[in-house]
Scaffold this motif. Structure first.
Motif, PDB file in Angstrom:
ATOM      1  N   PRO A  24      35.385  63.170  34.015  1.00 19.28           N
ATOM      2  CA  PRO A  24      36.754  61.783  35.322  1.00 19.28           C
ATOM      3  C   PRO A  24      38.000  61.929  34.296  1.00 19.28           C
ATOM      4  O   PRO A  24      37.812  60.188  34.340  1.00 19.28           O
ATOM      5  CB  PRO A  24      35.367  61.432  35.351  1.00 19.28           C
ATOM      6  N   ILE A  25      38.531  62.181  34.368  1.00 16.83           N
ATOM      7  CA  ILE A  25      40.010  62.685  33.543  1.00 16.83           C
ATOM      8  C   ILE A  25      40.835  61.067  33.658  1.00 16.83           C
ATOM      9  O   ILE A  25      41.371  60.188  32.390  1.00 16.83           O
ATOM     10  CB  ILE A  25      40.924  63.367  33.205  1.00 16.83           C
ATOM     11  N   ASN A  26      41.023  60.638  35.341  1.00 16.35           N
ATOM     12  CA  ASN A  26      41.461  60.275  35.681  1.00 16.35           C
ATOM     13  C   ASN A  26      40.734  58.809  35.028  1.00 16.35           C
ATOM     14  O   ASN A  26      41.342  57.568  34.656  1.00 16.35           O
ATOM     15  CB  ASN A  26      41.730  60.099  36.755  1.00 16.35           C
ATOM     16  N   LEU A  27      39.946  58.311  35.247  1.00 16.09           N
ATOM     17  CA  LEU A  27      38.891  57.281  35.097  1.00 16.09           C
ATOM     18  C   LEU A  27      39.371  57.134  33.787  1.00 16.09           C
ATOM     19  O   LEU A  27      38.874  55.930  33.689  1.00 16.09           O
ATOM     20  CB  LEU A  27      37.631  57.912  35.538  1.00 16.09           C
ATOM     21  N   TRP A  28      39.473  58.327  32.645  1.00 16.50           N
ATOM     22  CA  TRP A  28      39.373  57.653  31.321  1.00 16.50           C
ATOM     23  C   TRP A  28      40.446  57.179  30.660  1.00 16.50           C
ATOM     24  O   TRP A  28      41.120  56.329  30.576  1.00 16.50           O
ATOM     25  CB  TRP A  28      38.897  59.004  30.448  1.00 16.50           C
ATOM     26  N   ILE A  29      41.719  57.921  31.545  1.00 13.39           N
ATOM     27  CA  ILE A  29      42.591  56.933  31.515  1.00 13.39           C
ATOM     28  C   ILE A  29      43.592  55.730  31.603  1.00 13.39           C
ATOM     29  O   ILE A  29      43.873  55.040  31.196  1.00 13.39           O
ATOM     30  CB  ILE A  29      43.930  58.244  31.809  1.00 13.39           C
ATOM     31  N   THR A  30      42.685  55.713  33.270  1.00 16.88           N
ATOM     32  CA  THR A  30      43.095  54.382  33.908  1.00 16.88           C
ATOM     33  C   THR A  30      42.374  53.306  32.364  1.00 16.88           C
ATOM     34  O   THR A  30      42.695  52.093  32.370  1.00 16.88           O
ATOM     35  CB  THR A  30      42.061  54.136  35.152  1.00 16.88           C
ATOM     36  N   ALA A  31      40.842  53.908  32.242  1.00 15.53           N
ATOM     37  CA  ALA A  31      40.343  52.519  31.559  1.00 15.53           C
ATOM     38  C   ALA A  31      40.857  52.289  29.779  1.00 15.53           C
ATOM     39  O   ALA A  31      40.959  51.548  29.812  1.00 15.53           O
ATOM     40  CB  ALA A  31      39.291  53.083  30.861  1.00 15.53           C
ATOM     41  N   ILE A  32      42.119  53.241  29.147  1.00 18.21           N
ATOM     42  CA  ILE A  32      42.713  53.778  28.066  1.00 18.21           C
ATOM     43  C   ILE A  32      43.726  52.810  28.341  1.00 18.21           C
ATOM     44  O   ILE A  32      43.738  51.563  27.836  1.00 18.21           O
ATOM     45  CB  ILE A  32      42.648  54.359  27.791  1.00 18.21           C
ATOM     46  N   PHE A  33      44.033  52.684  29.584  1.00 15.32           N
ATOM     47  CA  PHE A  33      45.604  51.603  29.551  1.00 15.32           C
ATOM     48  C   PHE A  33      44.977  50.401  30.069  1.00 15.32           C
ATOM     49  O   PHE A  33      46.469  49.655  30.182  1.00 15.32           O
ATOM     50  CB  PHE A  33      46.587  52.527  30.748  1.00 15.32           C
ATOM     51  N   SER A  34      43.879  50.163  30.452  1.00 11.65           N
ATOM     52  CA  SER A  34      43.358  48.822  30.690  1.00 11.65           C
ATOM     53  C   SER A  34      43.369  48.088  29.297  1.00 11.65           C
ATOM     54  O   SER A  34      42.567  46.935  29.579  1.00 11.65           O
ATOM     55  CB  SER A  34      41.913  48.598  31.909  1.00 11.65           C
ATOM     56  N   GLY A  35      43.110  49.199  28.315  1.00  8.43           N
ATOM     57  CA  GLY A  35      42.468  47.794  26.931  1.00  8.43           C
ATOM     58  C   GLY A  35      40.980  48.575  26.665  1.00  8.43           C
ATOM     59  O   GLY A  35      40.304  47.625  26.034  1.00  8.43           O
ATOM     60  N   VAL A  36      40.377  49.183  27.386  1.00  6.52           N
ATOM     61  CA  VAL A  36      38.762  49.059  28.102  1.00  6.52           C
ATOM     62  C   VAL A  36      39.044  50.430  26.682  1.00  6.52           C
ATOM     63  O   VAL A  36      39.649  51.873  27.240  1.00  6.52           O
ATOM     64  CB  VAL A  36      38.413  49.368  28.877  1.00  6.52           C
ATOM     65  N   SER A  37      37.532  50.482  25.755  1.00  4.60           N
ATOM     66  CA  SER A  37      37.304  51.659  25.357  1.00  4.60           C
ATOM     67  C   SER A  37      36.062  52.045  25.699  1.00  4.60           C
ATOM     68  O   SER A  37      35.006  51.688  25.690  1.00  4.60           O
ATOM     69  CB  SER A  37      37.392  51.187  23.796  1.00  4.60           C
ATOM     70  N   VAL A  38      36.425  53.864  26.046  1.00  7.47           N
ATOM     71  CA  VAL A  38      35.769  54.445  26.882  1.00  7.47           C
ATOM     72  C   VAL A  38      35.160  55.756  26.154  1.00  7.47           C
ATOM     73  O   VAL A  38      36.380  56.293  26.446  1.00  7.47           O
ATOM     74  CB  VAL A  38      35.267  54.010  28.108  1.00  7.47           C
ATOM     75  N   ASN A  39      34.312  56.354  25.871  1.00  8.68           N
ATOM     76  CA  ASN A  39      34.251  57.487  25.720  1.00  8.68           C
ATOM     77  C   ASN A  39      34.163  58.144  26.586  1.00  8.68           C
ATOM     78  O   ASN A  39      32.861  58.266  27.608  1.00  8.68           O
ATOM     79  CB  ASN A  39      32.497  57.690  25.024  1.00  8.68           C
ATOM     80  N   LEU A  40      34.546  59.681  27.201  1.00  7.17           N
ATOM     81  CA  LEU A  40      35.183  60.374  28.140  1.00  7.17           C
ATOM     82  C   LEU A  40      33.652  60.854  28.129  1.00  7.17           C
ATOM     83  O   LEU A  40      33.546  60.740  29.202  1.00  7.17           O
ATOM     84  CB  LEU A  40      35.907  61.710  27.759  1.00  7.17           C
ATOM     85  N   PHE A  41      33.005  61.645  26.906  1.00  8.66           N
ATOM     86  CA  PHE A  41      31.144  61.836  27.218  1.00  8.66           C
ATOM     87  C   PHE A  41      30.693  61.323  28.001  1.00  8.66           C
ATOM     88  O   PHE A  41      29.549  61.602  28.356  1.00  8.66           O
ATOM     89  CB  PHE A  41      31.050  62.960  25.719  1.00  8.66           C
ATOM     90  N   ASP A  42      30.546  59.994  27.645  1.00 10.65           N
ATOM     91  CA  ASP A  42      29.667  58.686  28.293  1.00 10.65           C
ATOM     92  C   ASP A  42      30.071  58.579  30.028  1.00 10.65           C
ATOM     93  O   ASP A  42      28.577  59.033  30.562  1.00 10.65           O
ATOM     94  CB  ASP A  42      30.171  57.772  27.590  1.00 10.65           C
ATOM     95  N   LEU A  43      31.224  59.129  30.112  1.00 13.37           N
ATOM     96  CA  LEU A  43      30.909  59.158  31.629  1.00 13.37           C
ATOM     97  C   LEU A  43      30.621  60.179  31.881  1.00 13.37           C
ATOM     98  O   LEU A  43      29.999  60.538  32.979  1.00 13.37           O
ATOM     99  CB  LEU A  43      32.969  59.048  31.720  1.00 13.37           C
ATOM    100  N   VAL A  44      30.600  61.320  31.497  1.00 12.20           N
ATOM    101  CA  VAL A  44      30.283  62.510  31.828  1.00 12.20           C
ATOM    102  C   VAL A  44      28.541  62.336  32.343  1.00 12.20           C
ATOM    103  O   VAL A  44      28.174  62.735  32.906  1.00 12.20           O
ATOM    104  CB  VAL A  44      30.643  64.012  30.771  1.00 12.20           C
ATOM    105  N   PHE A  45      28.031  62.073  30.789  1.00 13.60           N
ATOM    106  CA  PHE A  45      26.316  61.985  31.734  1.00 13.60           C
ATOM    107  C   PHE A  45      26.294  60.762  31.968  1.00 13.60           C
ATOM    108  O   PHE A  45      24.816  61.014  33.000  1.00 13.60           O
ATOM    109  CB  PHE A  45      26.455  61.483  29.714  1.00 13.60           C
TER     110      PHE A  45
END
Length: 297
Positions: A24-45
């Motif tokens: 979910p690239i778009n969700l990952w990008i939204t998190a980054i621009f919102s100041g939230v640190s989320v690992n992309l692979f965590d979203l995948v798992f």
């Protein structure tokens, strides 16, 4: 365009959809621009753990923007997998933080998993809530029935919310206190003149012990006069005494009738003996004449 080109384009589209679904690239990008640190692979798992990454990321963004600290994706995932209401918990944390209630994420999740509405509990802690106690009927010492209605103003005690008793316990305890106070009043007039004494006495008993609430005030909304229970009891007692007296009188009458019949039987028996004795007189006279004893001497 040959058919193989359509197949190739279709395969590319499917592959792209599958890629963006798994990653979910778009969700990952939204998190980054919102100041939230989320690992992309965590979203995948999360997909494989059957956890909606959108819910987790949105909840984390909401908590971060509201200034809630020490909340991670692992915490959110754990609560979701425990069938908790994640949105309610985050909203409750935000309300508690703005009201300086000191509610931690661990406490909020524990309250939520205990089956309580944690958001409503925090709101009630901020804004007091009124518990309506149903009409309570009690009788004063002079036998007058009084019907009282009470309103109990409470707020949530966050520290006792897990394992604490609910509204029903508050209603039962307040009702018991009202009955006890009215029952010890010498006259119903005393209660009508000073209904606030009921509130003071009941409030002083510490009725909120062991409950999920803190009682702020107990107000007697209305008191109505019911029946004169003392007079009714006296009437019932008089009727019972009358029935007992009637039963005893009927027993004496029956005994008198039986005695009368017994006396009549004895009279008949005596009368029969008199007749029998009278019948023996001629026999005795004739026997005396025959034996010459009637005129002897």
């Amino acid at each position: 365009m040959p058919i193989s080109s359509f197949v190739l384009i279709g395969a590319i589209l499917v592959a792209l959809w599958l890629f963006f679904f798994i990653f979910p690239i778009n969700l990952w990008i939204t998190a980054i621009f919102s100041g939230v640190s989320v690992n992309l692979f965590d979203l995948v798992f999360m997909r494989f753990r059957k956890v909606p990454p959108g819910l987790i990321v949105r909840s984390l963004i909401l908590a971060t923007k509201a200034g809630i600290q020490n909340v991670t994706t692992q915490h959110l995932e754990t609560h979701y997998l425990a069938h908790g209401n994640l949105v309610n918990v985050i909203k409750a944390l935000i309300v508690a933080d703005k009201a300086n209630l000191g509610l931690s994420f661990k406490q909020a999740t524990a309250i939520d998993l205990a089956g309580r509405d944690v958001l409503r509990a925090v709101q009630v802690s901020v804004t007091p809530y009124i518990i309506v106690v149903p009409a309570i009927t009690a009788v004063s010492i002079d036998g007058i029935q009084l019907i009282a209605e009470a309103r109990v103003t409470v707020r949530t005690n966050i520290q006792r919310l897990v394992g604490g008793a609910g509204e029903e316990t508050i209603q039962a305890r307040v009702g018991q206190g009202i009955i006890s106070k009215i029952g010890t009043a010498k006259s119903y007039i005393d209660v009508l003149e000073k209904p606030e004494e009921i509130s003071k006495t009941v409030l002083a008993n510490g009725l909120d012990a062991g409950t999920a609430f803190e009682i702020l005030s107990i107000d007697i909304a209305d008191i109505n006069i019911g029946q004169n229970i003392g007079a009714m009891l006296q009437i019932d007692q008089a009727r019972a005494d009358l029935d007992i007296a009637n039963a005893k009188a009927e027993k004496r009458r029956a005994m008198a009738v039986a005695l009368e019949q017994e006396m009549l039987a004895r009279v008949q028996e005596a009368h029969a003996k008199v007749i029998q004795a009278e019948a023996e007189i001629p026999v005795a006279l004739s026997d005396a004449v025959r034996k010459g004893r009637l005129f002897r001497g």
